[in-house]
Design an enzyme around this catalytic site. Structure first.
Site, PDB file in Angstrom:
ATOM      1  N   TYR A   2      36.083  53.241  35.495  1.00  0.00           N
ATOM      2  CA  TYR A   2      36.634  54.400  36.209  1.00  0.00           C
ATOM      3  C   TYR A   2      37.354  55.341  35.249  1.00  0.00           C
ATOM      4  O   TYR A   2      38.359  55.945  35.589  1.00  0.00           O
ATOM      5  CB  TYR A   2      37.532  53.930  37.375  1.00  0.00           C
ATOM      6  CG  TYR A   2      36.809  52.939  38.257  1.00  0.00           C
ATOM      7  CD1 TYR A   2      35.772  53.373  39.079  1.00  0.00           C
ATOM      8  CD2 TYR A   2      37.085  51.572  38.216  1.00  0.00           C
ATOM      9  CE1 TYR A   2      35.050  52.470  39.851  1.00  0.00           C
ATOM     10  CE2 TYR A   2      36.367  50.663  38.983  1.00  0.00           C
ATOM     11  CZ  TYR A   2      35.355  51.122  39.800  1.00  0.00           C
ATOM     12  OH  TYR A   2      34.634  50.229  40.552  1.00  0.00           O
TER      13      TYR A   2
ATOM     14  N   GLY B  53      32.348  45.426  38.820  1.00  0.00           N
ATOM     15  CA  GLY B  53      32.383  46.627  37.988  1.00  0.00           C
ATOM     16  C   GLY B  53      33.504  46.501  36.967  1.00  0.00           C
ATOM     17  O   GLY B  53      33.287  46.168  35.799  1.00  0.00           O
ATOM     18  N   ARG B  54      34.713  46.718  37.460  1.00  0.00           N
ATOM     19  CA  ARG B  54      35.884  46.751  36.591  1.00  0.00           C
ATOM     20  C   ARG B  54      36.022  45.509  35.688  1.00  0.00           C
ATOM     21  O   ARG B  54      36.332  45.630  34.510  1.00  0.00           O
ATOM     22  CB  ARG B  54      37.132  46.831  37.485  1.00  0.00           C
ATOM     23  CG  ARG B  54      38.422  47.077  36.750  1.00  0.00           C
ATOM     24  CD  ARG B  54      39.609  46.896  37.696  1.00  0.00           C
ATOM     25  NE  ARG B  54      39.460  47.606  38.945  1.00  0.00           N
ATOM     26  CZ  ARG B  54      39.858  48.868  39.151  1.00  0.00           C
ATOM     27  NH1 ARG B  54      40.442  49.536  38.189  1.00  0.00           N
ATOM     28  NH2 ARG B  54      39.672  49.429  40.326  1.00  0.00           N
TER      29      ARG B  54
ATOM     30  N   CYS C 258      47.232  72.061  33.130  1.00  0.00           N
ATOM     31  CA  CYS C 258      48.319  72.752  33.827  1.00  0.00           C
ATOM     32  C   CYS C 258      48.641  72.082  35.151  1.00  0.00           C
ATOM     33  O   CYS C 258      48.447  72.667  36.221  1.00  0.00           O
ATOM     34  CB  CYS C 258      47.931  74.206  34.051  1.00  0.00           C
ATOM     35  SG  CYS C 258      47.278  74.955  32.557  1.00  0.00           S
TER      36      CYS C 258
ATOM     37  N   GLU D 131      28.749  42.260  42.961  1.00  0.00           N
ATOM     38  CA  GLU D 131      28.729  43.643  42.467  1.00  0.00           C
ATOM     39  C   GLU D 131      29.964  43.924  41.613  1.00  0.00           C
ATOM     40  O   GLU D 131      30.755  44.806  41.939  1.00  0.00           O
ATOM     41  CB  GLU D 131      28.705  44.624  43.651  1.00  0.00           C
ATOM     42  CG  GLU D 131      27.549  44.442  44.616  1.00  0.00           C
ATOM     43  CD  GLU D 131      27.710  45.274  45.883  1.00  0.00           C
ATOM     44  OE1 GLU D 131      28.810  45.795  46.151  1.00  0.00           O
ATOM     45  OE2 GLU D 131      26.727  45.411  46.625  1.00  0.00           O
TER      46      GLU D 131
HETATM   47  C1  LIG Z   1      33.396  50.095  43.747  1.00  0.00           C
HETATM   48  C2  LIG Z   1      32.513  49.065  44.332  1.00  0.00           C
HETATM   49  C3  LIG Z   1      32.222  47.891  43.614  1.00  0.00           C
HETATM   50  C4  LIG Z   1      32.849  47.561  42.275  1.00  0.00           C
HETATM   51  O1  LIG Z   1      34.207  47.326  42.406  1.00  0.00           O
HETATM   52  P1  LIG Z   1      35.048  46.756  41.159  1.00  0.00           P
HETATM   53  O2  LIG Z   1      36.416  46.672  41.686  1.00  0.00           O
HETATM   54  O3  LIG Z   1      34.919  47.718  40.050  1.00  0.00           O
HETATM   55  O4  LIG Z   1      34.481  45.414  40.823  1.00  0.00           O
HETATM   56  C5  LIG Z   1      31.320  47.000  44.170  1.00  0.00           C
HETATM   57  N1  LIG Z   1      30.737  47.247  45.376  1.00  0.00           N
HETATM   58  C6  LIG Z   1      31.015  48.359  46.093  1.00  0.00           C
HETATM   59  C7  LIG Z   1      30.338  48.562  47.391  1.00  0.00           C
HETATM   60  C8  LIG Z   1      31.899  49.297  45.609  1.00  0.00           C
HETATM   61  O5  LIG Z   1      32.184  50.386  46.319  1.00  0.00           O
END
Ligand SMILES: *Cc1c(COP(=O)(O)O)cnc(C)c1O
Length: 418
Positions: free
Chosen positions: A371, A275-276, A342, A273
């Protein structure tokens, strides 16, 4: 590796001068590089080609449907953490059988939506959630496919706000209680156990915690097998870090190599999974200098983007590179880059050496693809900014800038107020 680069004095995204985009769409805006997104996804995915696997891009890192479509077209599944993200995922055209649903607080409505959509599996985080899913599935006369999220109690050595695999965190089920939980799940008639899940944190810059987590979970799967619980999917979550400043995270191929070494003899499908690592360095925030200001103590560069657009520096104290969109200013100063909100916490950079920017100059806030927009808000009644995707020598608006009308949509003044 990304495709934001200077040609002489001017910063480009792929073949497009960023100043040209700013002229067309105004500032501030998010800008993503298509080539970088594709490259990052493929680099990650191809590391696992030897083994059965599915890369479920983590929607929360950046949930624009155009980006989701890019990954879906490359064969990705998606990891969602809310009904809203599931809606986006389905809009993007993903095969529901490639969607996993994570998160500690799924509502009945979200569970029903996911069951009706036919997702691959729920990553379940508590006994009560298991019971809830079992009840919902019964009502719909189905069996719900689940993995249980295990908290392996491993220190990911990252920022405390993004560490999720320690005993003190709210996520997952205690490693030591996992067998008990699985046995309980096995007794629930509308639950179909198909996986084990774990996600230990975000922005990890070492391999060891990933490998340790995998070893722990493998043991568990072995023990489950002995008790007649067969696992088809092992979801290892996301969390691989990127370079914001001077971190040296493992390359995705090194990460893959370390995992494949541990996993080549396994006969279940691995799910990831990320993301970043896919989107972080594929996007930037482009903003314009409004004013500069010197107090006796400090220099400030006041820009038209703020913490509501990109909250990472304020929230995590994170580092984002600051680059001029047009070079030329030789003189350097030490300054804070701050937004119009502010709050004293509204900054993009502090005590940073940078060119002596002038009002009207364009500034690129680097590494803002993950993010960034997805954590943005309307605080101070600032319309959320637009998003642009560059590809080759062209660019496409993939989300319009919000209007003032968007800000008050859905708000109502009760009659008694006249
Ligand atoms: C946030 C998250 C990800 C992705 O995390 P990254 O650090 O962006 O790779 C994957 N799985 C779960 C369950 C998450 O909460």
């Amino acid at each position: 590796m990304h495709y934001f680069h200077y040609k002489e004095e001017d910063l480009y995204c792929e073949e497009v001068p960023i100043a040209t985009i700013a002229d067309r769409v105004g500032t501030p805006f998010y800008l993503y590089s298509h080539r970088t997104l594709v490259r990052h996804f493929k680099a990650f995915d191809s590391g696992f080609e030897e083994i059965r696997h599915l890369v479920c891009y983590s929607v929360k890192a950046n949930s624009n449907v155009a980006l989701l479509r890019i990954f879906v077209n490359l064969g990705a599944g998606l990891d969602v953490v809310s009904g809203g993200e599931l809606f986006r995922a389905l809009k993007s055209g993903v095969d529901p059988k490639k969607v996993v649903f994570s998160g500690v607080g799924k509502t009945e409505q979200e569970i029903e939506y996911a069951l009706n959509s036919g997702i691959l599996m729920f990553n379940v985080e508590s006994s009560q959630e298991l019971v809830r899913i079992d009840e919902m599935a019964k009502r719909l006369d189905m069996r719900a496919p689940v993995a249980i999220r295990i908290n392996p109690d491993i220190d990911p050595k990252t920022h405390p706000y993004v560490a999720t695999g320690l005993m003190e965190n709210k996520f997952g089920i205690d490693f030591k209680l996992a067998m008990k939980e699985y046995t309980f799940a096995k007794g629930l008639p509308h639950i179909e156990i198909i996986g084990v899940d774990c996600h230990i944190g975000s922005q990890l810059i070492e391999l060891q915690p990933f490998v340790e987590a995998l070893r722990r979970v493998k043991e568990l799967i072995h023990d489950l097998g002995q008790r007649g619980i067969e696992i088809q999917y092992l979801d290892l979550g996301g969390g691989l870090g990127i370079t914001y400043k001077d971190e040296i995270p493992p390359h995705p191929t090194e990460y893959a190599k370390a995992i494949v070494e541990e996993a080549s003899d396994l006969d279940y499908t691995l799910i990831f999974e990320p993301g970043r690592v896919i989107v972080g360095n594929a996007g930037i925030l482009v903003t314009r200098v409004l004013y500069t200001k010197e107090t006796g103590e400090k220099n400030f560069v006041i820009i038209d983007a703020a913490m509501n657009d990109l909250i990472r520096p304020s929230y995590y104290g994170s580092f984002q590179g600051i680059l001029p969109v047009t070079k030329g200013e030789e003189e350097k100063i030490i300054a804070d880059v701050v937004g119009p909100i502010c709050e004293s916490g509204d900054f993009m950079a502090r005590n940073r050496r940078m060119p002596k920017f002038k009002p009207g100059d364009l500034v690129a806030v680097m590494s803002a693809g993950a993010y960034g927009f997805s954590m943005s808000s309307n605080y101070n009644s600032r319309p959320r900014i637009c998003e642009v995707l560059a590809r080759g020598d062209r660019f496409h608006l993939i989300r319009e800038r919000e209007s003032y009308d968007d800000l008050v949509r859905g708000e109502k003044i009760p009659d008694f107020l006249g």
